[in-house]
Design a protein around this motif. Structure first.
Motif, short mmCIF file in Angstrom:
data_model
loop_
_atom_site.label_atom_id
_atom_site.label_comp_id
_atom_site.label_asym_id
_atom_site.label_seq_id
_atom_site.Cartn_x
_atom_site.Cartn_y
_atom_site.Cartn_z
N GLY A 1 15.97 9.73 0.67
CA GLY A 1 15.08 8.86 1.42
C GLY A 1 14.41 7.83 0.53
O GLY A 1 14.53 7.87 -0.70
N ILE A 2 13.75 6.93 1.18
CA ILE A 2 13.05 5.84 0.49
C ILE A 2 11.59 5.83 0.92
O ILE A 2 11.28 5.95 2.10
CB ILE A 2 13.69 4.47 0.86
CG1 ILE A 2 15.04 4.31 0.15
CG2 ILE A 2 12.77 3.31 0.49
CD1 ILE A 2 15.74 3.01 0.50
N GLY A 3 10.71 5.72 -0.06
CA GLY A 3 9.30 5.49 0.21
C GLY A 3 8.87 4.23 -0.52
O GLY A 3 9.41 3.93 -1.59
N LEU A 4 7.95 3.49 0.04
CA LEU A 4 7.58 2.25 -0.64
C LEU A 4 6.13 1.86 -0.38
O LEU A 4 5.59 2.10 0.71
CB LEU A 4 8.51 1.11 -0.22
CG LEU A 4 8.60 0.75 1.26
CD1 LEU A 4 7.64 -0.39 1.58
CD2 LEU A 4 10.04 0.36 1.60
N HIS A 5 5.53 1.31 -1.41
CA HIS A 5 4.26 0.62 -1.27
C HIS A 5 4.54 -0.87 -1.12
O HIS A 5 5.30 -1.43 -1.92
CB HIS A 5 3.37 0.83 -2.50
CG HIS A 5 2.50 2.04 -2.43
ND1 HIS A 5 2.79 3.23 -3.08
CD2 HIS A 5 1.33 2.25 -1.77
CE1 HIS A 5 1.84 4.11 -2.83
NE2 HIS A 5 0.94 3.56 -2.05
N ALA A 6 3.98 -1.50 -0.12
CA ALA A 6 4.12 -2.95 0.06
C ALA A 6 2.75 -3.58 -0.08
O ALA A 6 1.79 -3.13 0.57
CB ALA A 6 4.71 -3.25 1.44
N ILE A 7 2.65 -4.59 -0.94
CA ILE A 7 1.36 -5.19 -1.23
C ILE A 7 1.42 -6.68 -0.88
O ILE A 7 2.27 -7.43 -1.40
CB ILE A 7 0.99 -5.01 -2.72
CG1 ILE A 7 1.07 -3.52 -3.10
CG2 ILE A 7 -0.41 -5.55 -3.00
CD1 ILE A 7 0.97 -3.24 -4.58
N ILE B 1 6.91 -1.63 -4.40
CA ILE B 1 7.39 -0.59 -5.31
C ILE B 1 8.22 0.34 -4.43
O ILE B 1 7.69 0.98 -3.53
CB ILE B 1 6.24 0.17 -5.98
CG1 ILE B 1 5.31 -0.79 -6.72
CG2 ILE B 1 6.79 1.24 -6.93
CD1 ILE B 1 4.07 -0.13 -7.28
N VAL B 2 9.51 0.37 -4.67
CA VAL B 2 10.43 1.15 -3.84
C VAL B 2 10.84 2.41 -4.60
O VAL B 2 11.21 2.33 -5.78
CB VAL B 2 11.69 0.32 -3.50
CG1 VAL B 2 12.60 1.11 -2.57
CG2 VAL B 2 11.31 -1.00 -2.87
N ARG B 3 10.76 3.55 -3.93
CA ARG B 3 11.13 4.82 -4.58
C ARG B 3 12.24 5.47 -3.76
O ARG B 3 12.03 5.84 -2.62
CB ARG B 3 9.93 5.75 -4.65
CG ARG B 3 8.73 5.13 -5.31
CD ARG B 3 7.51 6.03 -5.29
NE ARG B 3 6.35 5.27 -5.76
CZ ARG B 3 5.51 4.62 -4.95
NH1 ARG B 3 5.67 4.67 -3.65
NH2 ARG B 3 4.51 3.92 -5.46
#
Lengths: 437, 522
Positions: free
Chosen positions: B82-88, B54-56
């Protein structure tokens, strides 16, 4: 040349747009890599406490144009990499300010300790060892049959530069480490530093929080309290809420402080004559510490209150120039201010003996809602620890009311030495209201 | 962990380094649609590593202008991205990464760092998530509102309007020093997921705030007032400035009256809250406790919300949801799901909670798209937008709500028969922030002014209102006047600061309860 150095070099060339150029400037840039990992209800990670890595290149710029207008802006990665990109926007948004901006000139800077090479290596190359620290915390808590465990660990490495058009230059490396641990969401403890903690740091912290967690499982009732012991974090929170805003020179000038410049000139006695309040940005490996402030004020140790009297207000460069005073170093983290008393302090044990019955307060939820200019507080503390027969017992929810200035004036108030803490605990016996909540 | 949150009544602050900015033309400032290559790069890198992401991507432009003494004191402009992301990972191990290097290489590097951390998480047996597997792709949606021009495109013009707004207030309050702060924010998010969802939305907001200080006798007094909206037009128009001056005048008058007033009476009291304080009550005592990630909330049992349990009289309801054009409007969640309006308490019964992708199921509620983040650096969590307490069949108010002076409140209360003859009746006005502690439902918030209404409107010292959430909900007996939902604030949770708003009827009436206490110190 780093991106930050290249940016400073660009400013040194007096960039201009049309006929208007940047004549004066101050810039701070930091490049930082950080890691964060947490435990929630005994389990490492998950969506909210997922191990995380952050990379940032950012800063701030104050630019005075040749027509006297000023631009203040935060710099993001793109602005630092491509300085020209935002130049037109800054020029358009420049404004004439009511005060002349002052920039730092070259000055001797004290050597301060802000960087731990071991911690830096860990952040860059060995994040697994940080997970190892949390795993150790988890194993210890489990072995001691502690209750619910929550924890957050943060670590970072950075390079920072502060420069001005007056020739001030300061660049340094910094590291940070923070570990917060809670047991049963009631008992908490923290280790924050610019160095990696050793076993001698974490073991006592864990022992303390686990034991307190055990004690706090017992719901106590409040019986005839004689007063309160505010632990160092609560003391610093009170000082930060009430004392610091009142001692700010700009607030005095703008009549937003309960003190006036006349109080400064006359050295008014505001608290008990054995007390000092000090700003110190030279303490080894403290978060407050850096060679200079974002404005370029050199690190130092400055008494704001000395022997109970106002010694100096907190001054930024511009206000210092206005008042013909010395600018004040600005802490970059805890401790924001230190409370000192002349002479040897009694320890916490002695404080408990004197208190007899009452509460220990480590956290003051809602303190930010209290009017800073009034010095008074009326709060509810759900997780106070009861003291009965001079011994620590269980959790008690209390309502607290008092006036910090009055506490610091009362002859019965005691400062207590707490191992590992820079600020003392404060035993308050008079003028504090303690009621069950 | 213990959720750490509080809210304040001041200018909204981002958890990024303090920043502000001028908004020239929105399209020139917010360039999120140009960052598609970074999004594509992160999705590709995740795909190559076998990760669900999920890229923000966030772009922010802020302008802050402070006027004091009729002159510009400070102005600041900022842009950031900027970019924040959850990687699963396929086994559910999850990691987070953020970067302000919004280029394809920077985004891909962030994914690789997250992949490394997800591996580490797996190696130590960390928590896993599966809820993302239930998501379906929603395709590309661009939900940007029509551009709304700021009042002026030139700094001098905007500064002039803020100076005029200050002068307008200064005419009414010539003895006080006034600082006026304008903050205008253009914020655009783009949320992309491995399932093909790619949503883009804007969160513009603006606030104009006066802070007046002065001395009454030996006492330093302070009063604040604000108006909020979507952009500078909303807060610098004639009507808004007139409203702001009126609010500040009433607040300053109250601050002067209560500065040296006696302490409020102790013991149980009937309490009338202005709508900003009622918003504080809804926010601290109800909303936070119904956020799905707060697993230790008193309104939960075994980690699940106590859905179906009665919490208040059947006339009382509490809801939260985005309010179009509101200060804290957020139509989509930080995980790329539509944000729903949630009836938290319906007709007195706990009906739902604020559920996000990762915690709703465990809390026993549906996903309502409730998560927000202040910055791309934050892990999103369930948060409120506009929360409100609504009481069925409110009592009538003959006074225009903006003109509610303490005397008018006293007259209204007597006329409506809500002054309690057995215990003191207190009117609390001027929200100054609050905090909640979920385990027992303790809350605290501070009021700038207190009046005892038993006989007229007798000033009392500023006070804190503390109590337990369930007791406060059960004590709500009446609302007076129309709904007012424009109370604003800043909500900080786990260090992440977002705008908040809400309200209730012009006045909210609470019955006496020993666990609801108004207290003050001198």
């Amino acid at each position: 040349m780093t991106e930050a150095q290249a940016y400073v070099a660009w400013l040194e060339r007096s960039p201009q747009i049309g006929a208007t150029r940047i004549d004066g400037w101050r810039v701070e840039i930091v490049a930082r890599d950080s890691l964060r990992v947490g435990i929630r209800d005994g389990s490492l990670g998950g969506a909210y406490e997922a191990p995380g890595a952050a990379r940032r290149l950012e800063g701030s710029l104050v630019a005075v144009w040749s027509d006297g207008t000023v631009t203040r802006t935060r710099l993001d990665h793109r602005a630092i990499e491509n300085p020209v990109a935002d130049l037109a926007l800054w020029r358009e948004s420049a404004a004439t300010e009511r005060r002349r901006t002052v920039f730092a000139r070259p000055a001797p800077l004290p050597a301060v300790r802000t960087y731990d090479a071991d911690l830096a290596r860990t952040v860059v190359a060995d994040p697994s060892s940080l997970l190892g620290v949390l795993n150790d915390v988890s194993r210890t808590a489990s072995a001691c049959k502690a209750g619910r465990l929550d924890a957050v660990l943060r670590a970072s490495i950075g390079q920072r530069i502060v420069a001005t058009s007056e020739g001030f230059r300061c660049a340094w490396n910094e590291t940070t480490f923070g570990l917060d641990v809670w047991i049963d969401e009631q008992a908490g403890a923290s280790f924050v530093s610019r160095r990696r903690p050793g076993p001698d740091d974490l073991a006592p912290l864990l022992d303390d929080v686990i034991e307190r967690g055990r004690q706090m499982r017992l719901d106590e009732t409040l019986v005839s309290p004689n007063g309160v012991i505010f632990m160092p974090a609560a003391v610093e929170a009170l000082m930060s809420r009430f004392l610091i805003p009142s001692l700010t020179g700009r607030a005095m000038l703008d009549r937003r402080s309960s003190f006036t410049l006349a109080d400064v000139v006359s050295g008014s006695e505001i608290v008990r004559p054995d007390l000092d309040a000090i700003v110190d940005t030279t303490l080894p490996f403290e978060l407050a510490t850096a060679p200079c402030s974002p404005e370029g004020v050199p690190a130092g140790r400055v008494p704001l209150v000395e022997r109970g009297c106002i010694k100096t207000p907190i001054l930024d460069l511009t206000t210092a120039a206005e008042l013909n005073g010395q600018p004040t170093p600005s802490p970059r983290g805890r401790p924001l201010v230190l409370l000192h008393a002349n002479g040897d302090l009694p320890d916490l044990r002695a404080g408990l003996d004197e208190l007899g019955a009452g509460v220990i307060v480590r956290d003051l939820p809602g303190l930010h809602t209290q009017g800073a200019h009034r010095w008074t507080y009326a709060l509810v503390v759900p997780d106070a620890q009861a003291v009965r027969g001079s011994a620590l017992t269980g959790r008690v929810s209390v309502r607290l009311g008092g006036n910090l200035l009055e506490h610091l004036r009362a002859s019965s108030t005691r400062l207590l030495r707490v191992p590992g803490e820079l600020n003392p605990a404060l035993l308050v016996l008079d003028g504090v209201r303690v009621e069950p909540a | 962990m213990p959720r750490r949150w509080w809210s304040g009544a001041g200018l909204a602050r981002s958890c990024r380094p303090p920043s502000s900015a001028r908004l020239p033309e929105a399209n020139a400032v917010v360039r999120i649609h140009e960052s598609g290559a970074a999004i594509e790069s992160s999705l590709s890198a995740a795909d190559a590593a076998g990760l669900y992401v999920i890229v923000r991507l966030q772009e922010l432009a802020e302008r802050r202008l402070v006027v004091a003494g009729g002159l510009v004191d400070r102005q600041r402009v900022t842009r950031s991205a900027g970019i924040g992301l959850h990687a699963i990972a396929p086994d559910g191990s999850v990691a987070f990464a953020s970067t302000d290097d919004v280029c394809p290489d920077g985004a891909a590097a962030a994914v690789r760092r997250a992949a490394l951390l997800a591996d580490l998480t797996r190696s130590v047996g960390g928590s896993r998530v599966t809820s993302h597997l239930s998501l379906t792709g929603q395709g590309r949606q661009r939900l940007l509102p029509d551009r709304r021009n700021p009042v002026s495109d030139d700094e001098a013009g905007l500064a002039r309007l803020v100076i005029e707004a200050q002068a307008h207030a200064h005419v009414r309050l010539p003895d006080l020093s006034i600082r006026t702060a304008l903050r205008v924010v253009e914020e655009v998010w783009r949320i992309a997921r491995s399932d093909g969802t790619d949503v883009e939305f804007a969160l513009p907001h603006a606030l104009l705030r006066h802070e007046a200080t002065g001395r009454v006798g030996d006492a330093l007094i302070r009063a604040t007032a604000s108006v909020a909206g979507v952009d500078a037009t909303d807060v610098l128009g004639e009507r808004a400035v007139t409203t702001l001056t009126r609010r500040l005048s009433i607040a300053a008058h109250q601050a002067a009256e209560v500065a040296a007033a006696p302490l409020p009476p102790s013991g149980p009291c009937r309490i009338l809250l202005d709508y900003a304080l009622a918003k504080g009550l809804a926010h601290e005592a109800i909303g936070h406790l119904c956020e799905a990630d707060v697993d230790g909330s008193v309104l939960m049992r075994g980690g699940r919300l106590r859905i179906g349990e009665r919490l208040s009289r059947p006339t009382g309801s509490v809801g939260d949801g985005p309010l179009a054009g509101g200060y804290a409007d957020q139509p989509w969640s930080a995980n790329g799901l539509p944000r729903e309006t949630v009836p938290i308490v319906k007709d007195g019964v706990l009906a739902s909670g604020l559920g996000d992708l990762f915690s709703a199921e465990a809390a026993g509620i549906p996903i309502t798209g409730a998560c927000r983040a202040a910055s791309f650096r934050d892990r999103p969590t369930p948060r409120m937008t506009n929360i409100r307490i609504v009481v069925r069949d409110p009592l009538p108010l003959d006074v225009e709500p903006e003109a509610l002076t303490p005397e008018a409140v006293a007259q209204t209360a007597r006329h409506l028969g809500v002054v309690d003859s057995r215990v003191p009746t207190l009117y609390l006005a001027g929200y100054r922030g609050g905090q909640a502690q979920p385990r027992r439902g303790d809350f605290i918030f501070a009021a700038d002014a207190v009046y005892e209404l038993t006989s007229g409107a007798a000033p009392r010292h500023p006070a804190s209102f503390t109590g337990l959430a369930e007791k406060a909900l059960a004590a709500i007996v009446a609302g007076i006047g129309p709904l007012r939902l424009d109370a604003t604030g800043t909500c900080v949770k786990d260090g992440s600061s977002v705008t908040s708003s809400g309200g209730s009827h012009a006045l909210l009436v609470l019955d006496p309860d020993p666990d609801l206490v108004v207290s003050a110190s001198r």
